[in-house]
Design an enzyme around this catalytic site. Structure first.
Site, PDB file in Angstrom:
ATOM      1  N   GLY A 842       0.777  -1.246   0.000  1.00 51.97           N
ATOM      2  CA  GLY A 842       0.000   0.000   0.000  1.00 51.97           C
ATOM      3  C   GLY A 842       0.801   1.285   0.000  1.00 51.97           C
ATOM      4  O   GLY A 842       0.359   2.285  -0.549  1.00 51.97           O
ATOM      5  N   GLU A 843       1.955   1.279   0.631  1.00 54.98           N
ATOM      6  CA  GLU A 843       2.727   2.520   0.718  1.00 54.98           C
ATOM      7  C   GLU A 843       3.817   2.610  -0.341  1.00 54.98           C
ATOM      8  O   GLU A 843       4.125   3.686  -0.838  1.00 54.98           O
ATOM      9  CB  GLU A 843       3.349   2.638   2.104  1.00 54.98           C
ATOM     10  CG  GLU A 843       2.343   2.840   3.193  1.00 54.98           C
ATOM     11  CD  GLU A 843       2.972   2.661   4.551  1.00 54.98           C
ATOM     12  OE1 GLU A 843       3.145   3.658   5.252  1.00 54.98           O
ATOM     13  OE2 GLU A 843       3.288   1.515   4.912  1.00 54.98           O
TER      14      GLU A 843
END
Lengths: 883, 123
Positions: A842-843
């Site tokens: 996600g990051e």
């Protein structure tokens, strides 16, 4: 006045004031909460879109008085989870539903389009959905969903053809997310959707000063206003009145001093939100302004006023020393230096910082229930207990309209919990958009001096960095952000020598905390910019330079940690054909004021940081399915998919036999935050450990069913754990344990720079990523696309300016207009320590984006922007300076 | 790198954030900055006794052990600490008595001695 209209096929008559808007009528009177509110009814977000007489309208701008005779359709009138509309199915099956807050509005706008244009072009879709904002997807899958809906409606495809078999393979398959359909049908309950008749509505007084003493607070006039139940100040809070995420420095309500613009000072409770807001204006706060420290260097200066009486403004210092950097720089054939700055950014989830607090039960046995958007409910519960002095409390996570790190810490919950206790009533706090911005943390601005060196053969030899982090007024997790930056300082590359230092400094700016990536994106921007400049200076192709200098198994990161897997060079190979095509196209561009450029940047993002732990329980159910218990928040990334698909695979169950209990503190394990891209690795790992124990127990007694287990007298519930290495960076050298695994990405930016206006248009982003084995392809792709969109915002537009950024327009929210084409290349190198080989993603997706864009700008026009965002004014000024 | 003067902006101290190891009960054990065990698995009865002695609790009665055992079992089953009312129900003791039984009360006393870690932040 009386208005007659048809709502979802049913004739309605309403008597309303002329100013009432349709959104309020739908939500407050008809209890239809599929239409959402994000932008303070300014018509900026489109989350409230409905169809009136065949046209998509923003219901927040539509006066009910003008609807006489109209035909109104809301998301609830389209379909239900049991009988969904084809457009709703298309959004689910296309993977266009992440947090789901924008989804009903998107679907209604899509329906209005498809009713007229059953086979719309991308341009038509972009135009029709131009008023609808999304923070999660980068709009790509939304456009795909509208096209798929067209195919469904035209009878060219059916949902059944596309829906994966729930009894088939569980991993590597995009099974519909467990929550996707109820979000698409508008019946997922976000906090503001929960009915709370009789609850007091809250509004807060916020500091207009960045630094001031509170001399007095006069609440008399406000208390006398209609509907007002009372005004609460710090003295009314019985507990510590401090949010203690890591340091008890942030008050729920300010006591004697305010430390940033927006610090909450007092809270009004009233029968209606309008009454509460009116009374807020009547609260008189006398301030004595103090010198405001607007930057870390001001705050560290000799004689600077101390922001917190207990702690120096310089919160922490962390050096990082590896090898002999001084010698390496002295002997280097080529050295590049630069001084970079990143801006403060709001994470900008669409949903405001809404919170509901009420008592469950009566008298001494009453439990205070806090409903909100937390991604770490057990930690936040403990903080709220201490801050309010009330122990018997439960936190429930509602559906969450995006978060991107903003909910790593408590925002509105302290105020709501304290107010419920003070007024002994249920309370609801729906902060306005500016209030939500005031209450929440921001992405830390970084000031980075960077120096990189290479030998004559183009091998990197040394890295130097001096990082100064603006912690803002309160620490929250600033120390974690700093450490994460240091643990990933050398990015994807092999630097035999490192000499770096990071400092974390209190200022009178809004407090920083988690924001997608939380530290590494900022330092990686400086690193990847410097690496790119070094490659260009040495006349080595930037992609080849990166491949050549990739870290390799057996080599060590800046922390000294030796890695045993590092599939970054493979990403360089995977993206090479796209890179060559992009370079060729850019060079073929003719003369003119618009110049095309190509930039690349890499990133290697740590997963499974030191000292982490996750616990997940599983229980075999009487129908031989299983229930998973664990506080694994899912604010939109797809953790519900991850848990259910891993569990179904490990237990060899159909997906509908896996139940998830993840959202309240009374029934879940304390499991850490949905942050640091950690849940797939940590909680997925704990889940698999629990299932392993269950299966071993079943095998040991020869059981294949729940009934067998009961008969054998064997427990049916098992607790799984996952722990990471314990230890910290050495305070003097910054050497020590780091992340157990990595997710890697390499991104290619193609931009067009207008040399007259300085405007930069991203034409296409291509991302090659390797997050190990993929559990749910659409979720991974969706994260990569959404992250790139957010990264381009960081590169070119977005900035939070205290007191000035007040809505989505001033924030420069990404829109269909700013959306760009994206390509995603997925490589799957199973990670040795991953959950079935998988790690989070996600990051990572945002980490290389900004430097790739800035490198492309330099490639296009020869100027380097050192200060994000690269606005047209900055680019234009740099071009003028170059000339 | 260019050296920058190192004034701190005020006379306060740096943030006291770090986890720290301590040698206790013959072992090296990691604690958080509030003095709670980092990992519940590090707990032993000897460790509880040593921590208790530091707090002025030299002798553990059966009541003390009953409370600590309840905490341990509850955590092992549920993966979280019990609320006070669950503690009272599980031990059959009144909350006021529980608060008085342990120096530091229920949370900072009993729960800490039982070795239940604080809920984790982002690490």
């Amino acid at each position: 006045m009386k208005v007659t209209f048809t709502l979802n096929g049913i004739p309605r008559q309403v008597v309303v004031d002329p100013d009432v808007v349709l959104l309020d009528l739908l939500r407050d009177e008809f209890r239809l909460t599929g239409a959402k509110q994000s932008c303070d009814k300014k018509g900026q977000c489109g989350a409230c879109t409905v169809i009136v007489d065949g046209k998509a309208v923003r219901s927040c701008l539509t006066k009910v008085a003008k609807l006489d005779g109209a035909d109104v359709i809301t998301i609830e009138g389209l379909g239900t989870p049991a009988n969904p509309h084809l457009i709703q199915e298309a959004f689910v099956l296309a993977g266009a539903v992440q947090c789901g807050f924008c989804t009903p509005g998107m679907i209604m706008a899509a329906k209005a389009l498809l009713d007229v244009h059953p086979d719309p072009s991308t341009a038509q879709i972009k135009r029709a959905l131009r008023h609808n904002l999304c923070r999660c997807t980068g709009y790509v899958k939304i456009i795909e969903a509208v096209k798929l809906a067209g195919e469904f409606l035209r009878g060219e495809k059916t949902p059944d053809e596309l829906r994966p078999d729930p009894h088939g393979a569980k991993l590597g398959v995009s099974h519909p997310r467990p929550s996707a359909l109820i979000k698409a049908c508008g019946v997922a309950q976000f906090t503001a959707d929960i009915l709370a008749p009789g609850a007091l509505e809250l509004a807060a007084v916020h500091s207009p000063h960045p630094h001031a003493l509170i001399k007095s607070i006069d609440t008399k006039a406000a208390e006398a206003m209609p509907g007002v139940a009372g005004v609460m100040t710090a003295k009314d809070i019985k507990g510590s009145n401090r949010h203690n995420y890591m340091v008890p420095d942030r008050p729920v309500l300010c006591e004697d001093r305010v430390r940033y613009i927006g610090d909450p000072v007092a809270v009004v409770a009233a029968e209606t939100r309008e009454q509460a807001l009116a009374a807020v204006a009547a609260v008189r706060v006398e301030y004595e302004p103090l010198p405001a420290l607007g930057s870390p260097h001001e705050a560290m200066a000799e004689g600077a006023p101390q922001i917190h009486s207990e702690w120096a403004n310089l919160c922490l210092t962390q050096p990082q020393i590896k090898g002999d950097a001084a010698r390496a720089f002295a002997e280097a054939g080529h050295v590049v230096e630069g001084h970079y700055h990143t801006q403060m950014v709001h994470q900008a989830p669409l949903e405001p910082e809404v919170c509901l607090a009420f008592f469950d039960g009566e008298g001494d046995d009453a439990q205070l229930v806090v409903v909100g958007r937390s991604i770490n409910i057990h930690k936040h519960l403990a903080m709220l207990q201490e801050a309010t002095g009330w122990e018997d409390m439960r936190y429930e996570e509602a559906y969450v309209g995006g978060q991107f790190g903003i909910k790593i810490d408590v925002t509105s919950e302290g105020i709501a919990a304290a107010a419920a206790l003070h007024f002994r009533r249920a309370v609801r706090y729906i902060p306005s958009l500016p209030e939500s911005m005031y209450l929440s943390p921001k992405r830390h601005p970084f000031d980075v001096k960077v120096k990189v060196a290479a030998d004559a053969d183009g091998n990197l030899t040394a890295l130097g960095m001096d990082v100064v982090i603006d912690n803002g007024a309160y620490n929250s997790m600033g120390n974690v952000v700093m450490n994460r930056a240091m643990m990933m300082l050398s990015g994807s590359y092999n630097f035999p020598a490192v000499d770096a230092r990071a400092r974390l400094v209190y200022t009178n700016n809004p407090w920083g905390a988690a924001a997608r990536g939380a530290g590494p994106p900022q330092v990686n921007y400086a690193l990847e910019s410097a690496v790119d400049r070094l490659a260009r200076e040495m006349k080595i192709d930037p992609l080849e330079f990166r491949r050549r200098n990739s870290l390799r198994p057996g080599q060590s990161k800046s922390t000294g940690q030796v890695v045993d897997e590092w599939p970054f060079p493979e990403l360089c190979d995977a993206i090479k054909p796209h890179y060559d095509r992009a370079v060729r196209e850019a060079r073929e561009m003719g003369e003119g004021t618009k110049k095309r450029g190509v930039g690349v940047a890499g990133g290697s993002f740590g997963i499974g940081g030191p000292n982490d732990q996750s616990m997940v329980a599983v229980e075999l159910d009487p129908d031989d399915g299983i229930t998973v218990y664990g506080a694994v928040a899912d604010p939109g990334e797809g953790n519900d998919s991850m848990l259910s698909q891993l569990a179904a695979d490990a237990m060899d169950l159909p997906l509908d036999k896996v139940r998830l209990v993840t959202r309240d503190t009374d029934h879940t394990t304390a499991n850490g935050p949905a942050a640091a891209s950690r849940h797939t690795y940590m909680s997925g790992g704990a889940l698999l450990d629990a299932i392993r124990q269950l299966r071993e127990a079943m095998a040991a007694c020869g059981a294949t069913t729940y009934a067998d287990m009961q008969k054998a007298g064997v427990p049916t519930r098992y607790m799984g754990t996952r722990k990471t290495v314990v230890g910290t960076l050495d305070p003097e050298t910054g050497q020590g344990p780091s992340f157990e695994s990595q997710v890697h990405a390499l991104q290619l930016a193609e931009v067009e720079v207008d040399t007259e206006t300085g405007e930069v248009r991203v034409i296409r982003m291509t991302c090659a990523a390797d997050a190990g084995r993929v559990i749910h392809p659409d979720n991974v792709i969706g994260q990569l696309q959404g992250g790139m969109d957010m990264g381009v915002g960081l590169a070119l537009r977005e900035e939070y300016v205290p007191g000035k950024t007040k809505d989505w327009v001033t924030f420069k929210y990404p829109t269909m207009k700013t959306a760009f084409d994206m390509d995603v290349i997925i490589c799957e190198t199973p990670r040795k320590r991953g959950s079935n080989g998988a790690v989070g993603v996600g990051e990572m997706t945002l980490v290389p984006t900004a430097p790739a864009v800035l490198n492309a700008i330099e490639d296009a026009v020869g100027v380097r922007i050192y200060d994000l965002p690269a606005t047209p004014d900055k680019v234009k000024a740099a071009l003028a300076a170059m000339r | 790198m260019t050296e920058v003067p190192e004034p701190r902006g005020g006379s306060g101290r740096e943030l006291g954030l770090s986890r720290h190891y301590r040698d206790i009960a013959g072992r090296r054990v990691l604690f958080d900055n509030e003095g709670f065990l980092w990992s519940a698995d590090d707990w032993t009865e000897d460790l509880a006794a040593a921590l208790g002695a530091e707090m002025g609790l030299d002798t553990f009665t059966e009541d003390h052990w009953r409370v600590l055992r309840f905490f341990r079992e509850y955590y092992a089953t549920n993966g979280r600490a019990p609320l006070n009312r669950q503690l009272a129900a599980g031990t059959g003791m009144r909350l006021l008595d529980l608060e008085e039984l342990f120096p530091g009360g229920i949370r900072r006393g009993a729960r800490r001695l039982a070795g239940l870690p604080n809920p984790k932040t982002c690490t």
